[in-house]
Every structure is written in C-alpha cells, then in structure tokens.
Scaffold this active site. Structure first.
Site, short mmCIF file in Angstrom:
data_model
loop_
_atom_site.label_atom_id
_atom_site.label_comp_id
_atom_site.label_asym_id
_atom_site.label_seq_id
_atom_site.Cartn_x
_atom_site.Cartn_y
_atom_site.Cartn_z
N ARG A 79 0.84 -1.21 0.00
CA ARG A 79 0.00 0.00 0.00
C ARG A 79 0.87 1.25 0.00
O ARG A 79 0.52 2.25 -0.65
CB ARG A 79 -0.96 -0.03 1.19
CG ARG A 79 -2.00 1.07 1.13
CD ARG A 79 -3.13 0.86 2.10
NE ARG A 79 -2.68 0.93 3.48
CZ ARG A 79 -3.44 0.60 4.52
NH1 ARG A 79 -4.69 0.19 4.34
NH2 ARG A 79 -2.98 0.69 5.75
N LYS A 182 -2.81 6.45 1.33
CA LYS A 182 -2.62 6.81 2.74
C LYS A 182 -1.63 7.97 2.78
O LYS A 182 -0.43 7.78 3.05
CB LYS A 182 -2.13 5.60 3.53
CG LYS A 182 -2.43 5.72 5.01
CD LYS A 182 -2.45 4.36 5.67
CE LYS A 182 -2.48 4.46 7.17
NZ LYS A 182 -3.70 5.07 7.72
N GLU A 218 -16.11 6.80 4.22
CA GLU A 218 -15.21 6.38 5.31
C GLU A 218 -15.78 6.73 6.68
O GLU A 218 -16.60 7.63 6.81
CB GLU A 218 -13.92 7.17 5.23
CG GLU A 218 -12.74 6.78 4.49
CD GLU A 218 -12.05 5.47 4.63
OE1 GLU A 218 -12.55 4.49 5.22
OE2 GLU A 218 -10.97 5.40 4.10
#
Ligand code: PLP
Ligand code: COI
Length: 338
Positions: A79, A182, A218
């Site tokens: 990620r 992220k 989210e």
C-alpha cells in the site's frame, strides 16, 4: 518494562529506537538505527510545503506462548508503494519496508505489550519528501523511517459500541482525489470535521461520497461495514482507503459461511442493517450503537448500546485470535519474529 499496559490509550510513547533509510541519487541507502526522535530537515522540503508524505499503520502482538506476531506487513508495504506512486515519491521496495518493520520491533522488544493486556505494539512507517523544491514538483530526496509505540484501543471504550455523526458539510477526499491513498493531506482535510464530531460527543465522523452525498464512504480513520441477512457489506468507493483489516474480515466472514458484498451503500440502508461498525488497524472493530444524520434529522440505532452484536463479536474474536495466536493462522497472515 513498567508500563500501565491496560490503560495505554492511543498516543505517542517514546521507545528506544527508530530506523531510517534515505533515498538519494536514485537509490535507497542502508537502514540506520537511531534513538533520536528529531531529525534536521531542509526548510524547503516538499513534505513541509506540498504534503509529499505517506504513512502506514500496523501492529505486532505477544501471544500466550510469549512469541511476537506481526500482522500482514507485506500488505502495508504494497500500500505504501501505491501511495508513493500516487503522489510521485520514491517507492520503498517491499523488502526494505518489511526488513525495517521487523528490525524496529526487535530493537524495541520490551515495548511489545504482554499477552492478555489487550494492548499491542503500533508500528508507524513514514515516507517523506526531504529534498527541497519551491515549485510544485516532486522532491529528488526522500526519507523512510519507522517508529513504534505500545498502544491500547483507538476509541476509548475499546470493543464497545460508539456513536457516529454523519458529516454533510465537509468532504475528506474528492471522488478522483487521493482518498484511496494513505497520504497526510487526507487526514489534514478530515481534522475539522472530526473535531466537530468530538465536540458534539461522537466518537468520530462518517463521510458520505463527495459527488452525490448518497453513499457511505469512510468512518474517520477506518472503513465502514454493515451486517444483514448473514451478509458482510462494505462500501465500494474510489475515495476510501483499501483497509487491510476490512479485507481480512471479508475472508473471515466468508469462512464463517457469510456472504460478502462490496458495493455502494446508500446511507438510508442504515435503517436495514442488523449491526454496523468501523474497522481498521487502530480501530480494530468498533461497533456503532447509533449513527446520527443531523441535517436530515434522522438517527439510526443498533442493538444494545452497551454490547456489540453477535456477528461483530465473532468477527472481532476471530481477527484478534489470529493476531495474538490464540487461533490457528490458517490464512498465513502472521509472521513470528524471533
Ligand atoms: N481508512 C482510513 C482513512 C485509515 O486511516 C485507515 C487506517 O489505516 C483505515 C481505513 C483502515 O485501514 P487498515 O485496516 O489497513 O489499517
Ligand atoms: C491505522 O489504523 O493504522 C491508522 O492509520 C489510523 C490512524 C490515522 C490513527
């Protein structure tokens, strides 16, 4: 180690060592061990001005056998590579990422909370543009560093239902923005709405899709899931972070004989769910007893406000059981460090 393991909360605690590597002249340098919490940085570094930064979060646990288990760190490595690609940073090779994580845990072994305390070691890898640029362009130099701290639950109550506030006057990420990465900018964008939710007494804020405000996106620093008719349902959206915890729960749910649906989840569907919650490394599984849509003057309630629902509890116990070694790791998710 003399720490109050059962009451750690989720905050910075100084540990002994961190590890660092610098990307310069097109290549990554050797991992260096440091006990410094600070490091000098050029005042024009791109991480300071243009948000060229990505971080990760993962955990290690002590089992009843006294062994340290690290959960799915290869997924975090992958990620971080996607995040680096997304904002044009040098990519940290998977092997360097995994070596750094393993090394920093072993260097700080005494801070890995003992079995049975409910606490874990939180590992925070960070990648930042340290080369200076004043035009909006990627840095030529980067620093990758990893530090750790023992933590308890992210939401104070631990595995207890919390109340969530739906945010309609604020977006965390744009539909074609960086929500799926992220990167720090997403968290900066979420701070004011999370603070607002806290001020009103909620655990955190729930975001809707930025385009239509029709679908659940989210939940603060975690993904949403809902349970109905023996099905685990979680949003499909280009602006949510693909959660490793969520992906693990999908596997566990299927293994428990449940169906799994990954699709847009209309906010009104909250009225149909038997159980709902958020999942993530820090949040683990946090059940919701109530979700409030202030602007629409609607409040959705779920089960007993004091007790997580039965399916959520099974998912939680299976995930945590695999993480701390109480249950067999039949999916090969943990690595024992010695
Ligand atoms: N969504 C956001 C915005 C997050 O910050 C996190 C935490 O990493 C998650 C979801 C959960 O992801 P993971 O389960 O990989 O920790
Ligand atoms: C995590 O769950 O590891 C996170 O990154 C959440 C964090 C923003 C508190």
């Amino acid at each position: 180690m003399d720490l109050d393991w059962k009451n750690l909360g989720f905050k910075i605690i100084k540990t002994d060592f961190n590890v660092r590597s610098v990307f310069k002249d097109g290549k990554w340098g050797d991992l260096e061990v440091s006990s410094e919490e600070y490091f000098p940085i050029h005042i024009g570094a791109t991480c300071l001005h243009y948000g060229q930064e990505s971080f990760e979060g993962l955990k290690a646990f002590t089992g009843a056998d006294g062994q340290i288990r690290l959960f799915r760190h290869g997924e975090n490595a992958k990620r971080m590579i996607r995040s680096a690609r997304g904002i044009l940073m040098a990519e940290v090779p998977e092997e360097l990422f995994m070596d750094a994580v393993e090394k920093v845990i072993l260097l700080n072994k005494k801070y890995v909370p003992p079995y049975g305390t409910g606490a874990s070691l939180y590992i925070r890898p960070l990648l930042i543009g340290t080369g200076p640029e004043v035009g909006v362009r990627p840095a030529k130099e980067y620093t990758f560093l990893v530090f750790v701290m023992p933590v308890g639950p992210y939401f104070k109550a631990g595995f207890k239902p919390v109340e969530m506030l739906i945010v309609r006057d604020h977006d965390r990420a744009a539909p074609l923005g960086t929500g799926h990465l992220k990167v720090g900018g997403n968290y900066a964008a979420s701070m004011s709405s999370i603070a607002e939710a806290h001020k009103k007494g909620f655990a955190t804020s729930m975001y809707l899709d930025a385009r239509e405000k029709k679908y659940i996106d989210e939940c603060g620093p975690a993904n949403f899931f809902g349970i109905k008719n023996n099905t685990f349902i979680t949003p499909k959206s280009p602006s949510i972070l693909p959660s490793i915890t969520n992906q693990s729960l999908q596997v566990i749910a299927r293994n428990m004989g449940m169906k799994v649906e990954i699709r847009p989840v209309p906010v009104e569907e909250l009225a149909e769910f038997e159980e709902v919650g958020a999942c993530g490394t820090a949040a683990v599984i946090t059940p919701f007893s109530k979700v409030v849509d202030e602007e629409k003057d609607i409040s959705y309630s779920f089960g007993d406000p004091q007790t997580p629902g039965p399916v959520t509890t099974r998912l939680y116990e299976t995930l945590v059981g695999i993480q701390n070694g109480d249950l067999e790791d039949s999916f090969g998710w943990t690595k024992i460090l010695d």
